[in-house]
Design an enzyme around this catalytic site. Structure first.
Site, PDB file in Angstrom:
ATOM      1  N   LYS A  68       1.659   0.303  15.216  1.00 49.63           N
ATOM      2  CA  LYS A  68       3.303   0.255  15.573  1.00 49.63           C
ATOM      3  C   LYS A  68       3.722  -1.095  16.416  1.00 49.63           C
ATOM      4  O   LYS A  68       4.881  -1.460  16.454  1.00 49.63           O
ATOM      5  CB  LYS A  68       3.702   1.304  16.152  1.00 49.63           C
ATOM      6  N   HIS A  89       1.011  -1.067   0.131  1.00 48.00           N
ATOM      7  CA  HIS A  89       0.097   0.124   0.049  1.00 48.00           C
ATOM      8  C   HIS A  89       0.931   1.310  -0.015  1.00 48.00           C
ATOM      9  O   HIS A  89       1.693   1.426   0.820  1.00 48.00           O
ATOM     10  CB  HIS A  89      -0.897   0.068   1.283  1.00 48.00           C
ATOM     11  N   PRO A 109      -3.427   0.529  19.144  1.00 48.24           N
ATOM     12  CA  PRO A 109      -3.159   0.123  17.768  1.00 48.24           C
ATOM     13  C   PRO A 109      -3.511   1.030  16.628  1.00 48.24           C
ATOM     14  O   PRO A 109      -2.984   0.642  15.654  1.00 48.24           O
ATOM     15  CB  PRO A 109      -4.228  -1.084  17.601  1.00 48.24           C
ATOM     16  N   TYR A 111       4.388   6.562   9.697  1.00 52.30           N
ATOM     17  CA  TYR A 111       3.491   5.450   9.193  1.00 52.30           C
ATOM     18  C   TYR A 111       4.314   4.331   8.855  1.00 52.30           C
ATOM     19  O   TYR A 111       4.257   3.436   9.162  1.00 52.30           O
ATOM     20  CB  TYR A 111       2.183   5.846   8.794  1.00 52.30           C
ATOM     21  N   TYR A 167      -9.079   5.462   7.598  1.00 53.14           N
ATOM     22  CA  TYR A 167      -8.912   5.739   9.151  1.00 53.14           C
ATOM     23  C   TYR A 167     -10.048   6.911   8.991  1.00 53.14           C
ATOM     24  O   TYR A 167      -9.844   8.139   8.636  1.00 53.14           O
ATOM     25  CB  TYR A 167      -7.746   6.522   9.673  1.00 53.14           C
TER      26      TYR A 167
HETATM   27  P1  FAD Z   1       3.247 -11.359  21.494  1.00 53.27           P
HETATM   28  O1  FAD Z   1       2.938 -11.329  20.086  1.00 53.27           O
HETATM   29  O2  FAD Z   1       2.251 -11.039  22.726  1.00 53.27           O
HETATM   30  O3  FAD Z   1       4.062 -12.739  21.837  1.00 53.27           O
HETATM   31  C1  FAD Z   1       4.495 -13.233  23.102  1.00 53.27           C
HETATM   32  C2  FAD Z   1       4.166 -14.410  23.086  1.00 53.27           C
HETATM   33  O4  FAD Z   1       4.794 -14.915  24.447  1.00 53.27           O
HETATM   34  C3  FAD Z   1       2.820 -15.384  22.973  1.00 53.27           C
HETATM   35  O5  FAD Z   1       2.809 -16.122  22.191  1.00 53.27           O
HETATM   36  C4  FAD Z   1       2.595 -15.955  24.336  1.00 53.27           C
HETATM   37  O6  FAD Z   1       1.860 -16.839  24.414  1.00 53.27           O
HETATM   38  C5  FAD Z   1       3.989 -16.223  24.908  1.00 53.27           C
HETATM   39  N1  FAD Z   1       3.868 -16.155  26.551  1.00 53.27           N
HETATM   40  C6  FAD Z   1       3.368 -15.232  27.229  1.00 53.27           C
HETATM   41  N2  FAD Z   1       3.644 -15.610  28.576  1.00 53.27           N
HETATM   42  C7  FAD Z   1       4.402 -16.537  28.492  1.00 53.27           C
HETATM   43  C8  FAD Z   1       5.048 -17.556  29.651  1.00 53.27           C
HETATM   44  N3  FAD Z   1       4.701 -17.052  30.666  1.00 53.27           N
HETATM   45  N4  FAD Z   1       5.737 -18.648  29.254  1.00 53.27           N
HETATM   46  C9  FAD Z   1       5.999 -18.719  28.091  1.00 53.27           C
HETATM   47  N5  FAD Z   1       5.469 -17.976  26.868  1.00 53.27           N
HETATM   48  C10 FAD Z   1       4.576 -17.066  27.339  1.00 53.27           C
HETATM   49  N6  FAD Z   1       0.826  -4.105  15.515  1.00 53.27           N
HETATM   50  C11 FAD Z   1       1.300  -3.610  14.366  1.00 53.27           C
HETATM   51  O7  FAD Z   1       2.686  -3.465  14.250  1.00 53.27           O
HETATM   52  N7  FAD Z   1       0.464  -3.384  13.545  1.00 53.27           N
HETATM   53  C12 FAD Z   1      -0.706  -3.546  13.331  1.00 53.27           C
HETATM   54  O8  FAD Z   1      -1.651  -3.339  12.534  1.00 53.27           O
HETATM   55  C13 FAD Z   1      -1.230  -4.010  14.843  1.00 53.27           C
HETATM   56  N8  FAD Z   1      -2.400  -4.362  14.889  1.00 53.27           N
HETATM   57  C14 FAD Z   1      -2.935  -4.936  15.981  1.00 53.27           C
HETATM   58  C15 FAD Z   1      -4.304  -5.421  16.122  1.00 53.27           C
HETATM   59  C16 FAD Z   1      -4.722  -5.847  17.081  1.00 53.27           C
HETATM   60  C17 FAD Z   1      -6.454  -6.329  17.215  1.00 53.27           C
HETATM   61  C18 FAD Z   1      -3.833  -6.287  18.277  1.00 53.27           C
HETATM   62  C19 FAD Z   1      -4.360  -7.125  19.432  1.00 53.27           C
HETATM   63  C20 FAD Z   1      -2.617  -5.933  18.339  1.00 53.27           C
HETATM   64  C21 FAD Z   1      -2.179  -5.182  17.271  1.00 53.27           C
HETATM   65  N9  FAD Z   1      -0.618  -4.952  17.027  1.00 53.27           N
HETATM   66  C22 FAD Z   1      -0.286  -4.324  15.536  1.00 53.27           C
HETATM   67  C23 FAD Z   1       0.234  -5.164  18.014  1.00 53.27           C
HETATM   68  C24 FAD Z   1       1.062  -6.581  17.866  1.00 53.27           C
HETATM   69  O9  FAD Z   1      -0.052  -7.570  17.323  1.00 53.27           O
HETATM   70  C25 FAD Z   1       1.920  -6.852  18.989  1.00 53.27           C
HETATM   71  O10 FAD Z   1       2.628  -5.726  19.292  1.00 53.27           O
HETATM   72  C26 FAD Z   1       2.893  -7.790  18.727  1.00 53.27           C
HETATM   73  O11 FAD Z   1       2.124  -9.242  18.883  1.00 53.27           O
HETATM   74  C27 FAD Z   1       3.945  -7.950  19.746  1.00 53.27           C
HETATM   75  O12 FAD Z   1       4.718  -8.992  19.685  1.00 53.27           O
HETATM   76  P2  FAD Z   1       5.421  -9.748  20.910  1.00 53.27           P
HETATM   77  O13 FAD Z   1       6.372 -11.063  20.176  1.00 53.27           O
HETATM   78  O14 FAD Z   1       6.098  -8.638  21.494  1.00 53.27           O
HETATM   79  O15 FAD Z   1       4.232 -10.208  21.815  1.00 53.27           O
HETATM   80  C1  DHB Z   2      -4.946  -3.138  11.428  1.00 54.81           C
HETATM   81  C2  DHB Z   2      -4.704  -2.875  12.485  1.00 54.81           C
HETATM   82  C3  DHB Z   2      -4.190  -1.547  12.959  1.00 54.81           C
HETATM   83  O1  DHB Z   2      -4.211  -1.401  14.269  1.00 54.81           O
HETATM   84  C4  DHB Z   2      -4.125  -0.452  12.261  1.00 54.81           C
HETATM   85  O2  DHB Z   2      -3.765   0.469  12.810  1.00 54.81           O
HETATM   86  C5  DHB Z   2      -4.460  -0.754  10.798  1.00 54.81           C
HETATM   87  C6  DHB Z   2      -4.632  -1.975  10.223  1.00 54.81           C
HETATM   88  C7  DHB Z   2      -5.072  -4.210  10.751  1.00 54.81           C
HETATM   89  O3  DHB Z   2      -5.333  -5.372  11.712  1.00 54.81           O
HETATM   90  O4  DHB Z   2      -5.455  -4.486   9.475  1.00 54.81           O
END
Ligand code: FAD
Ligand code: DHB
Length: 394
Positions: free
Chosen positions: A299, A74, A295, A387, A203
């Protein structure tokens, strides 16, 4: 049973998996411990937007092929308010940089497959992970896997276990500072079987609250609406969700939302959170374990990737050249980018949502900010630069 590895990684999310892969490229042994099953990790719906730097790094790691084929490039987004859309052109404003829509769980599938193909180990379904001696040079992890109690001796521990993980609590309270902000709204997110209604993300600020049109594939769409964070998803029928989307997204030129069956829906809370520093002794936090953003700026995943890229480089410098300066600088290096993303996410959130206590003045302020952002090239450039993501070594 006793085991040994150089870097014990807690969590098989984007941060933990990416770290183990980056380390193995440098010949550094690690072991990933994950509390959930592989299936659950590979099917949980979360992020969708990958910054240019994240895409470039995945491509360098040999993971670009499926992402290029199935993801969507995009070159801009739409900001919609007062029934009118305004395009922010990333291509023009951010030097040809772009974002890629490729779901987080697809990234995770690619990372898991790559790690296992290298002969690496990821232990899924582990229980009761506990950290010991993190301030010594030989930290340990204890956990239960397949009914066996295992003690893992490490040189370093990477806490990549997300916001609800256990690693962060090993930093003594006196050594940490926590910054938080919760927002008086959440997002109701749906997956809908329908063709895309737009070529780019939309948005939307509306009197009825924020709405976001995103996508997953030509057949599957991802949409969000602002809602009460304490609401129960059971209170929202599919018809109510679609009606609310249509009302918030309505334009003066009768833009149409293409609708279809809703196959998944849930409500998520929104918060900002940062712990400083992101390191204590031999424990290094990365990703959501150390920081959360609302979200709206897309980021979270991208910050997790940036953290582990720094951590992998710092650990490589330690093992290959016996130098510790990058490890010592890890927290400071990451926090500069983290706070930039915290600000950008808070700013986008504040500009685009309705606040329960807002008055006519505050609404006018939001409109003025939106209007400036779409009419001033300087303001639009700032949004575009943030962004698509600042360079890793920013
Ligand atoms: P996580 O993905 O949370 O991974 C942590 C892992 O550790 C998990 O698998 C968990 O099961 C495991 N864990 C937890 N506790 C333990 C334990 N005690 N022992 C062993 N394992 C454990 N980010 C973006 O950049 N762009 C987006 O568009 C965006 N949209 C989002 C939309 C939604 C609806 C949500 C909920 C989040 C969004 N995010 C987005 C955020 C993004 O998903 C997270 O920031 C990202 O998953 C962080 O990665 P991480 O590896 O730090 O943590
Ligand atoms: C999506 C999630 C977001 O938080 C965002 O800002 C844009 C897109 C997505 O899940 O596609």
């Amino acid at each position: 049973m006793n085991r040994r590895t150089r870097v014990g990684i807690i969590g098989a999310g984007p941060a933990g998996l990416m770290l183990s892969l980056l380390l193995s490229t440098e010949g550094i042994d690690s072991l990933v411990l994950e509390s959930r099953s592989r299936e659950e990790v590979e099917t949980t719906i979360r992020a969708g937007v990958l910054e240019q730097g994240t895409v470039d790094l995945l491509t360098e790691m040999g993971l670009g092929e499926r992402m290029k084929r199935e993801g969507a490039l995009h070159h801009g987004i739409e900001l919609r308010f007062d029934g009118e859309g305004h395009r922010i052109d990333f291509y023009e404003l951010a030097n040809g940089r772009a974002i890629t829509l490729y779901p987080q769980h697809e990234v995770l599938k690619d990372l898991i497959a790559a790690r296992l193909n290298q002969g690496g180990h990821i232990l899924f379904n582990v229980n009761d992970v506990q950290l010991y001696d993190v301030s010594s040079s030989q930290p340990r992890l204890r956990f239960v896997h397949e009914n066996e109690q295992i003690e893992l001796h490490c040189d370093f521990i990477a806490g990549c276990d997300g916001f609800h993980g256990v690693a962060r609590s090993s930093i003594p309270e006196a050594k940490q500072q926590v910054f938080t902000r919760s927002y008086p709204f959440g997002w109701l997110g749906i997956l809908m079987e329908a063709p895309p209604s737009a070529k780019e993300l939309i948005y939307t600020y509306s009197e009825r609250g924020f709405a976001l049109v995103s996508t997953r594939s030509p057949e599957l769409q991802r949409l969000y609406i602002q809602c009460d964070p304490n609401d129960d998803i059971a209170n929202w029928s599919d018809a109510m969700i679609l009606e609310e989307l249509q009302l918030r997204l309505a334009t003066r030129d009768n833009w149409k939302l293409l609708v279809g069956p809703i196959i998944q829906k849930s409500i998520l809370a929104m918060r900002s959170f940062v712990i400083e520093p992101m390191q204590y002794g031999r424990l290094f936090l990365a990703g959501d374990a150390a920081h959360i953003v609302p979200p709206t700026g897309a980021k979270g995943l991208n910050l997790a990737v940036a953290d582990v890229r720094h951590l992998a480089r710092a650990l490589t410098m330690f093992y290959k050249q016996n130098q510790t300066h990058l490890l010592e600088a890890y927290s400071t290096t990451c926090l500069r980018r983290v706070w930039r993303a915290e600000h950008f996410s808070w700013w986008m959130t504040s500009m685009l949502h309705r606040f329960p206590d807002d008055d006519a003045f505050q609404q006018r302020m939001q409109r003025a900010q939106l209007d400036y952002t779409v009419r001033s090239r300087v303001a639009a450039t700032s949004l575009a630069e943030n962004y698509v993501g600042l360079p890793f070594d920013w």
